[in-house]
Design a protein around this motif. Structure first.
Motif, PDB file in Angstrom:
ATOM      1  N   ALA A   1       3.929   0.156  -5.184  1.00 30.57           N
ATOM      2  CA  ALA A   1       2.980   0.566  -6.215  1.00 30.57           C
ATOM      3  C   ALA A   1       3.695   0.814  -7.537  1.00 30.57           C
ATOM      4  O   ALA A   1       3.239   0.382  -8.603  1.00 30.57           O
ATOM      5  N   LEU A   2       4.828   1.511  -7.485  1.00 30.92           N
ATOM      6  CA  LEU A   2       5.572   1.787  -8.711  1.00 30.92           C
ATOM      7  C   LEU A   2       6.131   0.503  -9.313  1.00 30.92           C
ATOM      8  O   LEU A   2       6.058   0.299 -10.536  1.00 30.92           O
ATOM      9  N   VAL A   3       6.680  -0.378  -8.484  1.00 30.82           N
ATOM     10  CA  VAL A   3       7.221  -1.636  -9.005  1.00 30.82           C
ATOM     11  C   VAL A   3       6.113  -2.466  -9.650  1.00 30.82           C
ATOM     12  O   VAL A   3       6.323  -3.097 -10.699  1.00 30.82           O
ATOM     13  N   ALA A   4       4.927  -2.462  -9.066  1.00 26.78           N
ATOM     14  CA  ALA A   4       3.800  -3.189  -9.657  1.00 26.78           C
ATOM     15  C   ALA A   4       3.475  -2.648 -11.048  1.00 26.78           C
ATOM     16  O   ALA A   4       3.226  -3.421 -11.990  1.00 26.78           O
ATOM     17  N   CYS A   5       3.467  -1.329 -11.191  1.00 27.10           N
ATOM     18  CA  CYS A   5       3.190  -0.722 -12.498  1.00 27.10           C
ATOM     19  C   CYS A   5       4.257  -1.093 -13.517  1.00 27.10           C
ATOM     20  O   CYS A   5       3.949  -1.443 -14.670  1.00 27.10           O
ATOM     21  N   LEU A   6       5.509  -1.031 -13.120  1.00 28.09           N
ATOM     22  CA  LEU A   6       6.601  -1.367 -14.025  1.00 28.09           C
ATOM     23  C   LEU A   6       6.559  -2.836 -14.421  1.00 28.09           C
ATOM     24  O   LEU A   6       6.805  -3.193 -15.586  1.00 28.09           O
ATOM     25  N   ALA A   7       6.249  -3.710 -13.456  1.00 28.58           N
ATOM     26  CA  ALA A   7       6.170  -5.138 -13.749  1.00 28.58           C
ATOM     27  C   ALA A   7       5.015  -5.442 -14.698  1.00 28.58           C
ATOM     28  O   ALA A   7       5.143  -6.259 -15.617  1.00 28.58           O
ATOM     29  N   ALA A   8       3.877  -4.793 -14.476  1.00 29.05           N
ATOM     30  CA  ALA A   8       2.730  -4.996 -15.362  1.00 29.05           C
ATOM     31  C   ALA A   8       3.047  -4.542 -16.774  1.00 29.05           C
ATOM     32  O   ALA A   8       2.644  -5.178 -17.757  1.00 29.05           O
TER      33      ALA A   8
ATOM     34  N   ASN B   1      14.858  -9.351   0.121  1.00 28.75           N
ATOM     35  CA  ASN B   1      14.769 -10.585  -0.674  1.00 28.75           C
ATOM     36  C   ASN B   1      14.322 -10.263  -2.092  1.00 28.75           C
ATOM     37  O   ASN B   1      13.495  -9.383  -2.314  1.00 28.75           O
ATOM     38  N   GLY B   2      14.844 -11.010  -3.034  1.00 27.72           N
ATOM     39  CA  GLY B   2      14.377 -10.849  -4.401  1.00 27.72           C
ATOM     40  C   GLY B   2      15.446 -11.173  -5.415  1.00 27.72           C
ATOM     41  O   GLY B   2      16.635 -11.286  -5.089  1.00 27.72           O
ATOM     42  N   GLY B   3      15.024 -11.318  -6.657  1.00 24.05           N
ATOM     43  CA  GLY B   3      15.936 -11.593  -7.756  1.00 24.05           C
ATOM     44  C   GLY B   3      16.342 -10.349  -8.504  1.00 24.05           C
ATOM     45  O   GLY B   3      17.301 -10.371  -9.277  1.00 24.05           O
ATOM     46  N   LEU B   4      15.610  -9.238  -8.295  1.00 20.97           N
ATOM     47  CA  LEU B   4      15.920  -7.985  -8.981  1.00 20.97           C
ATOM     48  C   LEU B   4      15.374  -6.824  -8.166  1.00 20.97           C
ATOM     49  O   LEU B   4      14.209  -6.836  -7.751  1.00 20.97           O
ATOM     50  N   ALA B   5      16.225  -5.815  -7.951  1.00 24.90           N
ATOM     51  CA  ALA B   5      15.800  -4.583  -7.280  1.00 24.90           C
ATOM     52  C   ALA B   5      15.421  -3.582  -8.357  1.00 24.90           C
ATOM     53  O   ALA B   5      16.275  -2.860  -8.888  1.00 24.90           O
ATOM     54  N   VAL B   6      14.149  -3.529  -8.686  1.00 21.02           N
ATOM     55  CA  VAL B   6      13.685  -2.790  -9.857  1.00 21.02           C
ATOM     56  C   VAL B   6      13.946  -1.297  -9.732  1.00 21.02           C
ATOM     57  O   VAL B   6      14.374  -0.642 -10.685  1.00 21.02           O
TER      58      VAL B   6
ATOM     59  N   SER C   1      12.212  -7.167  -5.665  1.00 14.20           N
ATOM     60  CA  SER C   1      12.440  -6.354  -4.480  1.00 14.20           C
ATOM     61  C   SER C   1      11.948  -4.939  -4.761  1.00 14.20           C
ATOM     62  O   SER C   1      12.114  -4.424  -5.866  1.00 14.20           O
ATOM     63  N   THR C   2      11.334  -4.309  -3.766  1.00 14.50           N
ATOM     64  CA  THR C   2      10.712  -3.001  -3.985  1.00 14.50           C
ATOM     65  C   THR C   2      11.441  -1.857  -3.286  1.00 14.50           C
ATOM     66  O   THR C   2      10.934  -0.743  -3.232  1.00 14.50           O
ATOM     67  N   GLY C   3      12.636  -2.105  -2.774  1.00 15.56           N
ATOM     68  CA  GLY C   3      13.367  -1.057  -2.080  1.00 15.56           C
ATOM     69  C   GLY C   3      13.935  -0.014  -3.035  1.00 15.56           C
ATOM     70  O   GLY C   3      14.280  -0.323  -4.182  1.00 15.56           O
ATOM     71  N   ASN C   4      14.058   1.216  -2.566  1.00 16.71           N
ATOM     72  CA  ASN C   4      14.591   2.297  -3.388  1.00 16.71           C
ATOM     73  C   ASN C   4      16.038   2.608  -3.000  1.00 16.71           C
ATOM     74  O   ASN C   4      16.588   2.043  -2.054  1.00 16.71           O
TER      75      ASN C   4
ATOM     76  N   GLY D   1       0.811  -1.207   0.000  1.00 18.15           N
ATOM     77  CA  GLY D   1       0.000   0.000   0.000  1.00 18.15           C
ATOM     78  C   GLY D   1       0.841   1.252   0.000  1.00 18.15           C
ATOM     79  O   GLY D   1       0.313   2.356   0.071  1.00 18.15           O
ATOM     80  N   GLY D   2       2.172   1.072  -0.111  1.00 16.03           N
ATOM     81  CA  GLY D   2       3.091   2.203  -0.175  1.00 16.03           C
ATOM     82  C   GLY D   2       3.483   2.536  -1.599  1.00 16.03           C
ATOM     83  O   GLY D   2       3.196   1.793  -2.541  1.00 16.03           O
ATOM     84  N   VAL D   3       4.213   3.635  -1.744  1.00 13.60           N
ATOM     85  CA  VAL D   3       4.521   4.149  -3.076  1.00 13.60           C
ATOM     86  C   VAL D   3       5.548   3.282  -3.804  1.00 13.60           C
ATOM     87  O   VAL D   3       5.471   3.124  -5.032  1.00 13.60           O
ATOM     88  N   ASP D   4       6.510   2.704  -3.099  1.00 15.99           N
ATOM     89  CA  ASP D   4       7.546   1.914  -3.760  1.00 15.99           C
ATOM     90  C   ASP D   4       6.973   0.665  -4.417  1.00 15.99           C
ATOM     91  O   ASP D   4       7.232   0.388  -5.594  1.00 15.99           O
TER      92      ASP D   4
END
Length: 283
Positions: free
Chosen positions: A29-36, A146-151, A127-130, A24-27
């Motif tokens: 949210a942006l990663v979800a948009c980029l992934a979509a 955790n993750g395979g890519l820090a978008v 990963s959704t960290g900035n 529900g945070g901005v980070d």
């Protein structure tokens, strides 16, 4: 560039689908948009993992984003898991976990759940960290890292907000259409953009409780990280000495975390990873 990089990385690593934690945070949210945009919304799954510290608005905002994007979500409350971990750790600690230990435990529970979904369904965990968080260590090893890519690991927090607001603007309509994203209305709910940043790991927590405001922090980080300026140079140029020393100390202490972070999509002149190395420990 971020959409291209994400799609190319996933394809070359053999992934057609991705999963991420939707807070529900901005980070996220942006990663979800980029992934979509990179993989298609039907290939992206968001995992909602609320705890007793999560605000009701966070769950509502995450679901609203997913509905706009047309992506699937699953909700796995973590409070029962937190209670189980506390019960298991009590004999070893002599008490229930508290403070930073309890906060990090929540993040690591979420990281474990995300990895389980990624493994079971053959998805790439994003990963959704900035960059601001990676720089100062405001992140949890084996948890939200955790993750395979820090978008968005090469975007400062202020950049994240700017990109989100641009995506919501009429100026991005053509790019949204080309990426297969909805072209009408806001992609990212205004409630997400308007709320104060928070990890929601303790009652009423805000990022500003632990860090300078991002509008203050990010310019200092840019000078130190990308322009190779020393703390003395920043202070001589008029920056607040206490602020500079605080940020420099956090930056140096967090190097051991960055060495264990997932790969970052590079969009600036100097991204964390092979283009950046500091001593992990100094005398």
């Amino acid at each position: 560039m971020l959409v291209l990089g994400l799609g190319d990385y996933a394809r070359k690593c053999g992934f057609r689908a991705a999963v991420l934690g939707l807070s529900g945070g901005v980070d996220s949210a942006l990663v979800a948009c980029l992934a979509a945009a990179a993989l298609g919304p039907r290939q992206v799954c968001g995992l909602l993992m609320p705890s007793s510290f999560s605000s009701p608005g966070s769950v509502v905002d995450a679901r609203a984003l997913a509905q706009v994007m047309g992506m699937a979500t699953t909700t796995v409350p973590i409070t029962p898991l937190m209670d189980t971990f506390a019960q298991a750790l009590n004999p070893a600690l002599g008490q229930d976990p508290d403070g930073v230990t309890a906060e990090n435990l929540q993040s690591r529970i979420r990281g474990t759940l995300l990895m389980a979904v990624a493994n079971q369904e053959g998805r790439l965990l994003l990963s959704t960290g900035n960059k601001s968080e990676l720089a100062v260590g405001y992140c949890t090893l084996y948890g939200d890292m955790n993750g395979g890519l820090a978008v968005i690991g090469d975007l400062y927090k202020t950049d994240v907000y700017r990109l989100c607001r641009w995506l919501n603007s009429p100026a991005a309509r053509q790019q949204r259409r080309a990426a297969g994203l909805p072209t009408r209305g806001a992609l990212i709910p205004e409630a997400i953009l308007d709320k104060p940043p928070s990890a929601e790991l303790r009652p009423s927590q805000k990022d500003s409780d632990s860090l300078p405001d991002y509008a203050v922090l990010d310019p200092v980080l840019q000078q130190l990280v990308e322009r190779h300026h020393t703390p003395d140079q920043l202070i001589a140029a008029g920056d607040d000495p206490a602020l500079v020393q605080q940020v420099w100390s956090l930056l140096r202490r967090a190097e051991f975390k960055r060495r264990q972070a997932p790969p970052v999509l590079k969009v600036t002149g100097r991204a964390f990873g092979t283009g950046w190395r500091m001593p992990i420990a100094t005398c």
